[in-house]
Design a protein around this motif. Structure first.
Motif, mmCIF file in Angstrom:
data_model
loop_
_atom_site.group_PDB
_atom_site.id
_atom_site.type_symbol
_atom_site.label_atom_id
_atom_site.label_comp_id
_atom_site.label_asym_id
_atom_site.label_seq_id
_atom_site.Cartn_x
_atom_site.Cartn_y
_atom_site.Cartn_z
ATOM 1 N N ALA A 117 34.797 44.807 30.174
ATOM 2 C CA ALA A 117 35.578 43.664 30.632
ATOM 3 C C ALA A 117 37.218 43.983 29.957
ATOM 4 O O ALA A 117 37.362 45.001 28.892
ATOM 5 C CB ALA A 117 34.988 41.707 30.492
ATOM 6 N N TYR A 118 38.033 43.335 30.721
ATOM 7 C CA TYR A 118 39.580 43.893 30.218
ATOM 8 C C TYR A 118 40.602 42.597 30.908
ATOM 9 O O TYR A 118 39.902 41.997 31.706
ATOM 10 C CB TYR A 118 40.172 44.901 30.879
ATOM 11 N N LEU A 119 41.863 42.745 29.917
ATOM 12 C CA LEU A 119 42.532 41.922 30.534
ATOM 13 C C LEU A 119 43.662 41.817 31.292
ATOM 14 O O LEU A 119 43.784 43.565 31.053
ATOM 15 C CB LEU A 119 43.403 41.091 28.758
ATOM 16 N N CYS A 120 43.759 41.490 31.971
ATOM 17 C CA CYS A 120 44.907 41.705 33.631
ATOM 18 C C CYS A 120 45.610 40.651 33.953
ATOM 19 O O CYS A 120 45.557 39.074 33.562
ATOM 20 C CB CYS A 120 44.193 41.458 34.395
ATOM 21 N N VAL A 173 40.929 37.421 32.072
ATOM 22 C CA VAL A 173 39.802 38.622 31.799
ATOM 23 C C VAL A 173 39.115 38.859 32.964
ATOM 24 O O VAL A 173 38.211 37.342 33.405
ATOM 25 C CB VAL A 173 38.967 37.608 30.709
ATOM 26 N N ARG A 174 39.129 40.001 32.999
ATOM 27 C CA ARG A 174 38.054 39.984 33.804
ATOM 28 C C ARG A 174 36.930 41.736 33.785
ATOM 29 O O ARG A 174 37.331 42.087 33.054
ATOM 30 C CB ARG A 174 39.119 41.208 35.340
ATOM 31 N N LEU A 175 35.990 41.347 34.692
ATOM 32 C CA LEU A 175 34.785 42.017 34.572
ATOM 33 C C LEU A 175 34.816 43.914 35.152
ATOM 34 O O LEU A 175 35.540 43.542 36.056
ATOM 35 C CB LEU A 175 33.737 41.470 35.121
ATOM 36 N N ARG A 176 34.782 44.586 34.396
ATOM 37 C CA ARG A 176 34.887 45.847 34.344
ATOM 38 C C ARG A 176 33.930 46.089 35.554
ATOM 39 O O ARG A 176 32.776 46.848 34.830
ATOM 40 C CB ARG A 176 35.284 46.905 33.569
ATOM 41 N N MET A 177 34.002 46.033 36.681
ATOM 42 C CA MET A 177 32.708 46.474 37.533
ATOM 43 C C MET A 177 32.545 48.179 37.963
ATOM 44 O O MET A 177 33.571 48.876 37.728
ATOM 45 C CB MET A 177 32.778 46.625 39.456
ATOM 46 N N PRO A 178 31.468 49.473 37.510
ATOM 47 C CA PRO A 178 31.427 50.660 37.205
ATOM 48 C C PRO A 178 32.250 51.065 38.039
ATOM 49 O O PRO A 178 32.235 50.427 39.730
ATOM 50 C CB PRO A 178 30.083 50.728 37.013
ATOM 51 N N ASP A 179 32.557 51.989 38.829
ATOM 52 C CA ASP A 179 32.960 52.339 40.201
ATOM 53 C C ASP A 179 31.965 53.266 40.763
ATOM 54 O O ASP A 179 32.420 53.335 41.757
ATOM 55 C CB ASP A 179 34.440 53.764 39.866
#
Length: 342
Positions: free
Chosen positions: A52-55, A116-122
């Protein structure tokens, strides 16, 4: 997590309906609003794990993106086509959202409010083996980087439900198929935390007699209306609702003890069931005939049409209940059957 709809009145109505049906929990209910600290803890742990990451992208910026996409879609509908530049923009704006700040090398703006957003795999895909829907796969590229924690620190439903299910040891999730796509958005949270995944069963929603999604136009929708207005017994309602979504051969009358003994996930229906009041009356009539006269008499006394009756009248009705109850499908009909005695 929906503070506007989660009023105490709404909570009490849900718990009252479940308790009336004999489906009250073994433990007190857990409110998501009481566990926000735990939800935030998981969100920040996901950030530390890199899943996850800050956005800093604001809701206003996202709305501008949607508005731009709508204008380009209208232009395409009017002109019949778009320039290569506009077509590329439309493709970008309608694609699942990927924030530029998902790149850990990109520095955040100073003092910016962040979610905070979930980082979906590309790349790759996620496969769910559902006990009702079967084996279904979806590409990660078709899923957006959903918000887990809002800028004010409150969690979203998607995060809260996963954390609470995990912490409470939930092993099987059985819910309406309108939540099926949410499964693909929630499972990456389990994967990101390294948690075991529950088994899923997404059952079709109940439809009205016309085959359309059940709504107020079809009549009663709240549990208390079936009890207080329509006069059904809890055991009749529970039996009927069980048969709407599950089957055990040709059995129609399934007492609770048999339901516990026979129930399995393989019996869940794959097609939407239609609410049929005639069938509900038929099932409830069975339980009316089995019910103790004293219990039915107490239920009759609470009916508005019975208010103000003299003790003599009520005595006649009580004496006739062994006969009357076998003719009535619900308490309303029982009151109608007793009218000639008033």
């Amino acid at each position: 997590t929906d503070k506007e709809r989660s009023t105490q009145e709404a909570i009490d109505a849900i718990l009252d309906g479940l308790n009336w049906l004999g489906l009250g929990g073994d433990e007190p209910p857990v409110l998501q609003s009481s566990r926000m600290g735990r939800h935030a803890q998981v969100a920040h742990e996901l950030v530390q794990r890199g899943t996850a990451y800050l956005c800093p992208v604001t809701p206003e910026e996202l709305q501008q993106r949607r508005d731009a996409a709508e204008l380009l879609q209208k232009k395409k509908a009017t002109d019949g086509s778009l320039s290569a530049e506009d077509a590329a923009k439309l493709d970008e704006f309608t694609r699942p959202f990927r924030s530029p700040w998902r790149d850990p090398a990109k520095p955040l703006p100073p003092s910016a409010a962040t979610v905070v957003r979930l980082r979906m795999p590309d790349t790759g895909e996620l496969t769910v083996v559902d006990h009702v829907q079967g084996k279904v796969s979806r590409k990660f590229a078709d899923l957006d980087d959903l918000v887990l924690l809002r800028s004010d620190g409150t969690p979203t439903y998607m995060l809260a439900v996963v954390v609470d299910d995990h912490d409470m040891g939930v092993t099987h999730v059985i819910r309406g198929d309108d939540h099926f796509l949410n499964t693909f958005r929630q499972l990456p949270i389990y994967l990101g935390m390294g948690w075991p995944q529950p088994e899923y069963s997404h059952v079709p929603l109940i439809h009205g007699p016309d085959g359309k999604k059940l709504s107020k136009r079809h009549g009663a929708t709240a549990v208390d209306e079936y009890r207080d207005v329509l006069g059904y017994l809890p055991e009749g309602m529970k039996n009927y609702l069980l048969r709407l979504g599950w089957s055990h051969g040709d059995d129609e009358i399934i007492p609770e003890a048999k339901a516990v003994e026979w129930f399995d996930l393989d019996g869940l229906n794959k097609a939407p069931a239609r609410l049929d009041f005639a069938k509900l009356d038929s099932v409830n009539k069975h339980y009316m005939a089995e019910a103790a006269e004293e219990r039915l008499f107490e239920l009759l006394l609470s009916r508005p049409e019975m208010q103000g009756k003299t003790p003599e009248v009520m005595g006649r009705i009580r004496a006739a209940l062994p006969v009357l109850k076998s003719r009535a499908a619900n308490i309303v009909q029982l009151a109608e059957q007793a009218r000639f005695l008033t």
